[in-house]
Design a protein around this motif. Sequence first.
Motif, PDB file in Angstrom:
ATOM      1  N   PRO A   5      34.129  37.032  44.775  1.00 49.89           N
ATOM      2  CA  PRO A   5      33.816  38.315  44.165  1.00 49.89           C
ATOM      3  C   PRO A   5      32.479  38.363  43.450  1.00 49.89           C
ATOM      4  CG  PRO A   5      36.099  37.720  43.735  1.00 49.89           C
ATOM      5  CD  PRO A   5      35.456  36.545  44.386  1.00 49.89           C
ATOM      6  N   THR A   6      31.959  37.210  43.044  1.00 51.32           N
ATOM      7  CA  THR A   6      30.713  37.224  42.279  1.00 51.32           C
ATOM      8  C   THR A   6      29.481  37.047  43.157  1.00 51.32           C
ATOM      9  OG1 THR A   6      30.897  34.837  41.883  1.00 51.32           O
ATOM     10  CG2 THR A   6      31.861  36.306  40.237  1.00 51.32           C
ATOM     11  N   ASN A   7      29.644  36.898  44.453  1.00 50.13           N
ATOM     12  CA  ASN A   7      28.508  36.617  45.326  1.00 50.13           C
ATOM     13  C   ASN A   7      27.729  37.859  45.725  1.00 50.13           C
ATOM     14  OD1 ASN A   7      28.693  33.876  45.371  1.00 50.13           O
ATOM     15  ND2 ASN A   7      29.836  33.752  47.294  1.00 50.13           N
ATOM     16  N   ILE A   8      28.360  38.998  45.734  1.00 49.20           N
ATOM     17  CA  ILE A   8      27.719  40.207  46.243  1.00 49.20           C
ATOM     18  C   ILE A   8      26.982  40.922  45.111  1.00 49.20           C
ATOM     19  CG2 ILE A   8      28.075  42.421  47.389  1.00 49.20           C
ATOM     20  CD1 ILE A   8      30.630  41.248  48.601  1.00 49.20           C
ATOM     21  N   PHE A  38      35.151  49.474  47.793  1.00 46.68           N
ATOM     22  CA  PHE A  38      35.876  48.664  46.810  1.00 46.68           C
ATOM     23  C   PHE A  38      37.208  49.320  46.453  1.00 46.68           C
ATOM     24  CE2 PHE A  38      36.804  47.716  42.303  1.00 46.68           C
ATOM     25  CZ  PHE A  38      37.047  46.345  42.422  1.00 46.68           C
ATOM     26  N   ALA A  39      37.192  50.645  46.253  1.00 49.37           N
ATOM     27  CA  ALA A  39      38.424  51.363  45.924  1.00 49.37           C
ATOM     28  C   ALA A  39      39.450  51.257  47.048  1.00 49.37           C
ATOM     29  CB  ALA A  39      38.119  52.828  45.620  1.00 49.37           C
ATOM     30  N   ALA A  40      38.956  51.179  48.291  1.00 55.04           N
ATOM     31  CA  ALA A  40      39.847  51.060  49.444  1.00 55.04           C
ATOM     32  C   ALA A  40      40.254  49.611  49.723  1.00 55.04           C
ATOM     33  CB  ALA A  40      39.168  51.650  50.683  1.00 55.04           C
ATOM     34  N   LYS A  41      39.782  48.683  48.876  1.00 51.98           N
ATOM     35  CA  LYS A  41      40.128  47.265  48.978  1.00 51.98           C
ATOM     36  C   LYS A  41      39.615  46.617  50.261  1.00 51.98           C
ATOM     37  CE  LYS A  41      44.342  47.946  46.212  1.00 51.98           C
ATOM     38  NZ  LYS A  41      43.593  47.846  44.972  1.00 51.98           N
ATOM     39  N   LEU A  43      36.128  45.966  50.345  1.00 53.03           N
ATOM     40  CA  LEU A  43      34.958  45.266  49.814  1.00 53.03           C
ATOM     41  C   LEU A  43      35.363  44.556  48.532  1.00 53.03           C
ATOM     42  CD1 LEU A  43      31.789  44.830  49.873  1.00 53.03           C
ATOM     43  CD2 LEU A  43      31.654  46.851  48.389  1.00 53.03           C
ATOM     44  N   PRO A  44      35.011  43.258  48.388  1.00 58.05           N
ATOM     45  CA  PRO A  44      35.337  42.563  47.129  1.00 58.05           C
ATOM     46  C   PRO A  44      34.546  43.141  45.962  1.00 58.05           C
ATOM     47  CG  PRO A  44      34.658  41.018  48.856  1.00 58.05           C
ATOM     48  CD  PRO A  44      34.329  42.385  49.343  1.00 58.05           C
ATOM     49  N   GLN A  45      34.897  42.712  44.778  1.00 56.78           N
ATOM     50  CA  GLN A  45      34.139  43.096  43.594  1.00 56.78           C
ATOM     51  C   GLN A  45      32.681  42.685  43.769  1.00 56.78           C
ATOM     52  OE1 GLN A  45      35.700  41.414  40.025  1.00 56.78           O
ATOM     53  NE2 GLN A  45      34.201  42.402  38.695  1.00 56.78           N
ATOM     54  N   LEU A  91      26.964  46.825  55.228  1.00 55.43           N
ATOM     55  CA  LEU A  91      28.231  46.968  54.513  1.00 55.43           C
ATOM     56  C   LEU A  91      29.347  47.384  55.462  1.00 55.43           C
ATOM     57  CD1 LEU A  91      27.157  48.680  51.158  1.00 55.43           C
ATOM     58  CD2 LEU A  91      28.086  46.373  51.433  1.00 55.43           C
ATOM     59  N   GLU A  92      29.035  48.284  56.388  1.00 57.69           N
ATOM     60  CA  GLU A  92      30.063  48.752  57.310  1.00 57.69           C
ATOM     61  C   GLU A  92      30.429  47.678  58.329  1.00 57.69           C
ATOM     62  OE1 GLU A  92      32.931  51.098  59.190  1.00 57.69           O
ATOM     63  OE2 GLU A  92      32.085  51.053  57.167  1.00 57.69           O
ATOM     64  N   SER A  93      29.450  46.908  58.800  1.00 54.08           N
ATOM     65  CA  SER A  93      29.756  45.882  59.806  1.00 54.08           C
ATOM     66  C   SER A  93      30.533  44.717  59.204  1.00 54.08           C
ATOM     67  CB  SER A  93      28.470  45.378  60.460  1.00 54.08           C
ATOM     68  OG  SER A  93      27.637  44.709  59.527  1.00 54.08           O
ATOM     69  N   ARG A  94      30.216  44.342  57.957  1.00 52.64           N
ATOM     70  CA  ARG A  94      30.898  43.222  57.322  1.00 52.64           C
ATOM     71  C   ARG A  94      32.209  43.638  56.663  1.00 52.64           C
ATOM     72  NH1 ARG A  94      27.657  38.743  56.261  1.00 52.64           N
ATOM     73  NH2 ARG A  94      26.087  38.614  57.916  1.00 52.64           N
TER      74      ARG A  94
END
Length: 259
Positions: A5-8, A38-41, A43-45, A91-94
């Motif tokens: 979570p802290t990498n992005i 993120f809200a949709a879970k 994407l990590p924090q 962001l969309e591809s990953r």
Amino acid sequence: MSQSPTNISIFVKAGKDGKSLGACPQSQRVLMLAELKFAAKVLPQFKTIPVNVSRSPEAFRRLGLRLRVPALYLGLGEDPVDVADDIVSLLESRFPGGILQQNEEDPEAELVTRDFFSRFCFYVRDVSKDASHLESELRRIDCYLKNTSNNVFLCGPAPSFLDCEVLPKLHQVRVAAAGIKGYEIPANLTGLWRYLHAAYSEPAFVHTCPSDAEILLHWFDHIGESSANIRKQQHQVLNGKMPHYSFSVPVFAKPVILE
């Protein structure tokens, strides 16, 4: 989602205090997309790092980034990306999902929203002497929203990629045209106001939105406004106890509840 979570890290334009969000539509576009994911879970924090490019933080400099925001760093030896379109694609591809997909968007929605921001730029910089061209483009969007679509957002009941691009610009048009030129979006553009109401009810938009004073500072700077006006707005930003946000809409522009 293999990243910790802290990498992005997402680097965005900083406000005048160096901590708040500055008025960069592309920065808000990227942040809004990340918040939705993120809200949709999916994407990590992630860390949001405001950047003054003339005094950039160490985390920004050590990545060898050019003096440009927004920028995205996924960590784990990945190359940072500092082009907004490329950030959105990455962001969309990953981390796919969490937002209305591009192939679901109506091409007409892209067409009717294509020119309003350039018309605003011409108007606020006095290239256009009145608001007629800007208002014509706003009416195109209003007509589409009222007559072509029953959706709350441009392409459906939830924000799309197109909304992430359009809404930050449309809000800046609302604030800067009123604050600099005295132009208010007509109250009878009820489709447009319903759309803005949807934005102001969406946490991903609200949490990523710069204050009115930051928006005015940004545009005063862009149009070469007098230093007195800039100092006045800067004083408001740096010394105001509570930043002001124009999130109100005309009372009759409430969203229609569909049965």
